[in-house]
Enzyme design. Structure first.
Site, PDB file in Angstrom:
ATOM      1  N   GLU A  51      31.313  34.963  48.008  1.00  0.00           N
ATOM      2  CA  GLU A  51      32.364  35.457  48.903  1.00  0.00           C
ATOM      3  C   GLU A  51      32.805  34.351  49.863  1.00  0.00           C
ATOM      4  O   GLU A  51      34.007  34.144  50.090  1.00  0.00           O
ATOM      5  CB  GLU A  51      31.865  36.671  49.695  1.00  0.00           C
ATOM      6  N   ASP A  91      38.991  39.736  41.728  1.00  0.00           N
ATOM      7  CA  ASP A  91      37.724  40.207  41.152  1.00  0.00           C
ATOM      8  C   ASP A  91      37.625  39.820  39.682  1.00  0.00           C
ATOM      9  O   ASP A  91      36.566  39.387  39.214  1.00  0.00           O
ATOM     10  CB  ASP A  91      37.629  41.723  41.316  1.00  0.00           C
ATOM     11  N   ASP A 124      37.447  41.811  50.490  1.00  0.00           N
ATOM     12  CA  ASP A 124      36.695  43.062  50.594  1.00  0.00           C
ATOM     13  C   ASP A 124      35.280  42.826  51.114  1.00  0.00           C
ATOM     14  O   ASP A 124      34.434  43.710  51.029  1.00  0.00           O
ATOM     15  CB  ASP A 124      36.666  43.792  49.245  1.00  0.00           C
ATOM     16  N   HIS A 151      38.452  47.684  44.790  1.00  0.00           N
ATOM     17  CA  HIS A 151      38.635  48.643  43.689  1.00  0.00           C
ATOM     18  C   HIS A 151      39.374  49.910  44.132  1.00  0.00           C
ATOM     19  O   HIS A 151      39.019  51.025  43.770  1.00  0.00           O
ATOM     20  CB  HIS A 151      37.285  49.003  43.081  1.00  0.00           C
ATOM     21  N   ASP A 183      37.606  36.632  46.549  1.00  0.00           N
ATOM     22  CA  ASP A 183      36.536  37.524  46.121  1.00  0.00           C
ATOM     23  C   ASP A 183      35.392  36.697  45.568  1.00  0.00           C
ATOM     24  O   ASP A 183      35.541  35.510  45.252  1.00  0.00           O
ATOM     25  CB  ASP A 183      37.041  38.505  45.057  1.00  0.00           C
ATOM     26  N   GLY A 184      34.213  37.341  45.461  1.00  0.00           N
ATOM     27  CA  GLY A 184      33.045  36.696  44.890  1.00  0.00           C
ATOM     28  C   GLY A 184      32.240  37.702  44.101  1.00  0.00           C
ATOM     29  O   GLY A 184      32.322  38.908  44.344  1.00  0.00           O
TER      30      GLY A 184
END
Length: 249
Positions: free
Chosen positions: A50, A141, A73, A131, A11-12
């Site tokens: 990301e 995250d 994501d 989420h 994630d980023g």
């Protein structure tokens, strides 16, 4: 997780976009080892972070053979490395409108790492919605956001059995989950109607009739566990997998 696969969550995050940012990667090996990675930049973009998450993971795995599943994501990351990059190269790293491709340096570094693994150690890119209760995505995250806030998040490295995050628990559906494909007459487990949702917090299990009810209990709670049960027998199996008696509800 298939025992032959290395599973990675990336994630980023960037505050302000551009602004202070962070990236994260969580690696789970078939041998049951977990490695959390993360880093930050004082001025960057969400897309850069990301890509950096995937870069960090593949740099770490350069000398590790096996099939790698990268779960993210970011559709930008997946489409960029699997589709768009081929057209960018043909056009001399220009976009369809003639502008320079953003983040070329990162894309070229990522592409080189992918190429190094070759066909014998393939990479599979998997999209997960952010989420929505996917535990690995939520933990990645947390790490990325911590680094974007210039906060040194403690990063875990050790056996999966001692990891305080139930990272391989099956994700629960959110309110907008897609219906099963019409081409299949048998819905998947994730799309089938739940018998119940189970949560575990502070060693105490609870049964919930709906996902929102379960989510209210576990959201933001470190070490919380949760899972969708399809039957009374499934409930017992889940409880036993959590180290409890099958009749503790």
């Amino acid at each position: 997780m298939e025992r032959s696969n290395i599973v990675v969550f990336t994630d980023g995050a960037a505050k302000g976009n551009p602004g202070p940012g962070g990236w994260a990667a969580i690696i789970i090996t078939p041998e049951g080892e977990v490695t959390e990675l993360g880093g930050g930049s004082p001025y960057t973009t969400n897309n850069k972070m990301e890509i950096s998450g995937a870069l960090g993971a593949l740099e770490h795995l350069k000398r590790t053979p096996g099939r790698v599943e990268i779960r993210t994501d970011s559709k930008y990351l997946i489409d960029g490395i699997t589709k768009w990059i081929h057209g960018w190269r043909r056009k001399g790293w220009k976009t369809s409108t003639g502008g320079d491709v953003l983040n070329r340096d990162l894309w070229e570094s990522l592409s080189a790492l992918v190429a190094e693994r070759g066909k014998d150690n393939p990479i599979v890119w998997q999209y997960v919605r952010g989420h929505t209760g996917v535990v690995g995505n939520e933990r990645a995250d947390e790490i990325a956001v911590a680094f974007s806030n210039d906060r040194r998040e403690p990063l875990y490295r050790g056996p999966l059995i001692r990891y305080g995050v139930p990272i391989l628990d099956a994700p629960l559906p959110d309110a907008g989950e897609a219906a099963p494909s019409r081409r299949s007459s048998t819905p998947s487990r994730s799309n089938a109607k739940a018998f119940s949702y189970l949560s575990l917090l502070g060693g105490k299990p609870e049964r919930h009739a709906t996902w929102p009810e379960c989510e209210r209990r576990v959201k933001g709670q470190p070490g919380a566990r949760f899972k969708k049960a399809m039957s009374r027998e499934d409930e017992g199996a889940i409880l036993r997998s959590w180290g409890l008696r099958g009749d503790e509800l």
